[in-house]
Design a protein around this motif. Structure first.
Motif, PDB file in Angstrom:
ATOM      1  N   ARG A  50       0.834  -1.207   0.000  1.00 41.73           N
ATOM      2  CA  ARG A  50       0.000   0.000   0.000  1.00 41.73           C
ATOM      3  C   ARG A  50       0.866   1.254   0.000  1.00 41.73           C
ATOM      4  N   SER A  51       1.903   1.251   0.808  1.00 45.18           N
ATOM      5  CA  SER A  51       2.807   2.391   0.870  1.00 45.18           C
ATOM      6  C   SER A  51       3.533   2.604  -0.458  1.00 45.18           C
ATOM      7  N   ALA A  52       3.981   1.502  -1.077  1.00 49.60           N
ATOM      8  CA  ALA A  52       4.665   1.611  -2.367  1.00 49.60           C
ATOM      9  C   ALA A  52       3.747   2.194  -3.432  1.00 49.60           C
ATOM     10  N   GLU A  53       2.487   1.799  -3.391  1.00 46.32           N
ATOM     11  CA  GLU A  53       1.516   2.343  -4.344  1.00 46.32           C
ATOM     12  C   GLU A  53       1.300   3.834  -4.105  1.00 46.32           C
ATOM     13  N   GLN A  54       1.120   4.214  -2.857  1.00 46.71           N
ATOM     14  CA  GLN A  54       0.866   5.618  -2.531  1.00 46.71           C
ATOM     15  C   GLN A  54       2.055   6.507  -2.874  1.00 46.71           C
ATOM     16  N   GLU A  55       3.259   5.974  -2.724  1.00 48.21           N
ATOM     17  CA  GLU A  55       4.464   6.752  -3.012  1.00 48.21           C
ATOM     18  C   GLU A  55       4.816   6.780  -4.498  1.00 48.21           C
ATOM     19  N   GLY A  56       4.082   6.026  -5.306  1.00 46.39           N
ATOM     20  CA  GLY A  56       4.340   5.995  -6.736  1.00 46.39           C
ATOM     21  C   GLY A  56       5.544   5.167  -7.127  1.00 46.39           C
ATOM     22  N   ALA A  57       5.992   4.295  -6.224  1.00 48.43           N
ATOM     23  CA  ALA A  57       7.171   3.475  -6.524  1.00 48.43           C
ATOM     24  C   ALA A  57       6.864   2.389  -7.548  1.00 48.43           C
ATOM     25  N   LEU A  58       5.594   1.956  -7.618  1.00 53.01           N
ATOM     26  CA  LEU A  58       5.186   0.943  -8.581  1.00 53.01           C
ATOM     27  C   LEU A  58       4.832   1.621  -9.898  1.00 53.01           C
ATOM     28  N   LYS A  59       5.525   1.241 -10.957  1.00 50.27           N
ATOM     29  CA  LYS A  59       5.318   1.836 -12.267  1.00 50.27           C
ATOM     30  C   LYS A  59       4.908   0.746 -13.255  1.00 50.27           C
ATOM     31  N   PRO A  60       4.357   1.121 -14.400  1.00 55.06           N
ATOM     32  CA  PRO A  60       4.014   0.101 -15.403  1.00 55.06           C
ATOM     33  C   PRO A  60       5.225  -0.776 -15.719  1.00 55.06           C
ATOM     34  N   GLY A  61       5.031  -2.072 -15.645  1.00 55.88           N
ATOM     35  CA  GLY A  61       6.118  -3.007 -15.910  1.00 55.88           C
ATOM     36  C   GLY A  61       6.936  -3.380 -14.695  1.00 55.88           C
ATOM     37  N   PHE A  87       5.418 -10.851  -9.467  1.00 54.56           N
ATOM     38  CA  PHE A  87       6.170 -10.996  -8.222  1.00 54.56           C
ATOM     39  C   PHE A  87       7.174 -12.125  -8.342  1.00 54.56           C
ATOM     40  N   LEU A  88       8.388 -11.875  -7.854  1.00 55.29           N
ATOM     41  CA  LEU A  88       9.450 -12.881  -7.805  1.00 55.29           C
ATOM     42  C   LEU A  88       9.882 -13.026  -6.348  1.00 55.29           C
ATOM     43  N   CYS A  89       9.799 -14.237  -5.838  1.00 54.86           N
ATOM     44  CA  CYS A  89      10.216 -14.520  -4.465  1.00 54.86           C
ATOM     45  C   CYS A  89      11.560 -15.236  -4.473  1.00 54.86           C
ATOM     46  N   ARG A 139      13.418  -2.617 -13.436  1.00 53.41           N
ATOM     47  CA  ARG A 139      11.994  -2.941 -13.262  1.00 53.41           C
ATOM     48  C   ARG A 139      11.713  -3.575 -11.897  1.00 53.41           C
ATOM     49  N   TYR A 140      12.746  -4.151 -11.271  1.00 52.01           N
ATOM     50  CA  TYR A 140      12.542  -4.807  -9.983  1.00 52.01           C
ATOM     51  C   TYR A 140      12.350  -3.776  -8.870  1.00 52.01           C
ATOM     52  N   LEU A 141      11.330  -3.999  -8.051  1.00 52.76           N
ATOM     53  CA  LEU A 141      11.082  -3.164  -6.879  1.00 52.76           C
ATOM     54  C   LEU A 141      11.151  -4.053  -5.642  1.00 52.76           C
ATOM     55  N   TRP A 142      12.160  -3.820  -4.816  1.00 52.73           N
ATOM     56  CA  TRP A 142      12.372  -4.604  -3.592  1.00 52.73           C
ATOM     57  C   TRP A 142      11.667  -3.898  -2.428  1.00 52.73           C
ATOM     58  N   LEU A 143      10.683  -4.568  -1.836  1.00 53.19           N
ATOM     59  CA  LEU A 143       9.979  -3.989  -0.688  1.00 53.19           C
ATOM     60  C   LEU A 143      10.834  -4.027   0.572  1.00 53.19           C
TER      61      LEU A 143
END
Length: 328
Positions: A50-61, A87-89, A139-143
């Protein structure tokens, strides 16, 4: 009953098991596994995303990536499937096979690390793999559950106040220590609002979280081989370490009464039982947090002959291993 449209809309928050009949101790077990992710990790996963979405960290792709021993990976897999993310675990060989298959069934990619790092063990190797992925592709976003403050904020906002509402006279709270998100969120909340509550952290023997000597750990979940940056020991009153033999005894004892819980829960219950046995001086209101259920541990914790069989499969098993696990 609620009618929901997304799996995150349902999470049973008010279920407790009174363990007096099973263990003969005054302990209430807060069950956190009754949601579609099957564990308490749903809270942290939802809060971090939720925080990543609100901060705009998630982008297309964007591709979400996280290191997990299992439960957070499942939670992120579930939310990613629900919201259309990739998602990659990154996990390791200790992750239960049913857990890996569950993540893949939800559409996630799973990378399994099979060799520990010289310094930092399997967790260190997993983190190095995540960093390499992120460096190779933007493209990778590490939470980063190990350092993300939204991990502990999820429990500050939900878990701790829920316990306080149900047990206004709470004396002691037992919380397992993995990433320490649950521990820090609950400890910070009670430190601010109910300082009389004693916070006891329960860690796995062989974990370095609280400065212990690293050792072999076969059960995923609690314990770390790299100290979590979220941890602030000033909020913790005591630490109890539990060996894996005691964890499995506790799990099987609970199962003998019809309660099938996971390895992390067995560790917390064992640690709480030991602590309460050493503090019989007065009646206490005590709660322990049960992070997960036991179906994913059927081939390990609940398998006859385990972990002796797992240890026997390794080359150069030390003679002392049989002494450690002679209850098998």
């Amino acid at each position: 009953m609620p009618v929901i449209s997304e799996p995150t809309d349902f999470n049973e928050e008010e279920l407790y098991v009174d363990l007096r009949a099973t263990f003969g101790i005054p302990l209430f077990l807060k069950c956190e596994g009754f949601n579609f992710a099957g564990s308490i990790k749903l809270k942290a996963a939802a809060e971090m995303l939720r925080s990543a979405e609100q901060e705009g960290a998630l982008k297309p792709g964007s591709i979400l990536v996280e290191s997990s021993s299992g439960n957070l990976g499942v939670a992120l897999s579930m939310i990613a499937a629900s919201r259309g993310y990739r998602f990659l675990c990154v996990t390791d060989t200790r992750c239960n096979l049913p857990t890996r298959r569950l993540m893949e069934a939800l559409g996630s990619t799973v990378h399994v690390i099979d060799k520990p790092a010289l310094h930092g063990g399997f967790l260190g190797a997993r983190l190095a793999h995540v960093r390499a992925l992120c460096a190779s592709d933007d493209r990778y976003l590490w939470l980063n559950q190990y350092a993300n403050p939204n991990n502990w904020k999820a429990h500050y906002r939900t878990t701790a106040p829920a316990i306080a509402r149900r047990f206004p006279q709470l004396d002691v709270l037992f919380v397992g220590a993995g990433t320490t998100g649950t521990l820090m969120g609950c400890a910070r909340w009670f430190w601010q609002w109910r300082r009389r509550v004693r916070i006891v952290a329960v860690d796995a023997a062989g974990s370095v979280t609280f400065g212990g000597k690293p050792g072999r750990r076969l059960i995923p979940g609690l314990g770390t081989s790299v100290r979590p940056s979220l941890l602030d020991e000033s909020y913790v009153n005591e630490v109890v370490h539990v060996g894996e033999a005691e964890t499995i005894r506790a799990c099987r004892r609970l199962a003998g009464r019809g309660f099938l819980f996971g390895g992390s829960t067995g560790t917390v219950v064992s640690g709480a039982s030991d602590w309460l046995a050493r503090h019989p001086e007065r009646p206490l209101t005590a709660v322990a947090i049960a992070p997960d259920l036991g179906e994913r541990y059927l081939d390990t914790v609940y398998q006859a002959g385990w972990p002796h069989d797992a240890l026997s499969d390794e080359a150069g098993v030390r003679a002392g291993s049989d002494a450690v696990f002679q209850w098998v």
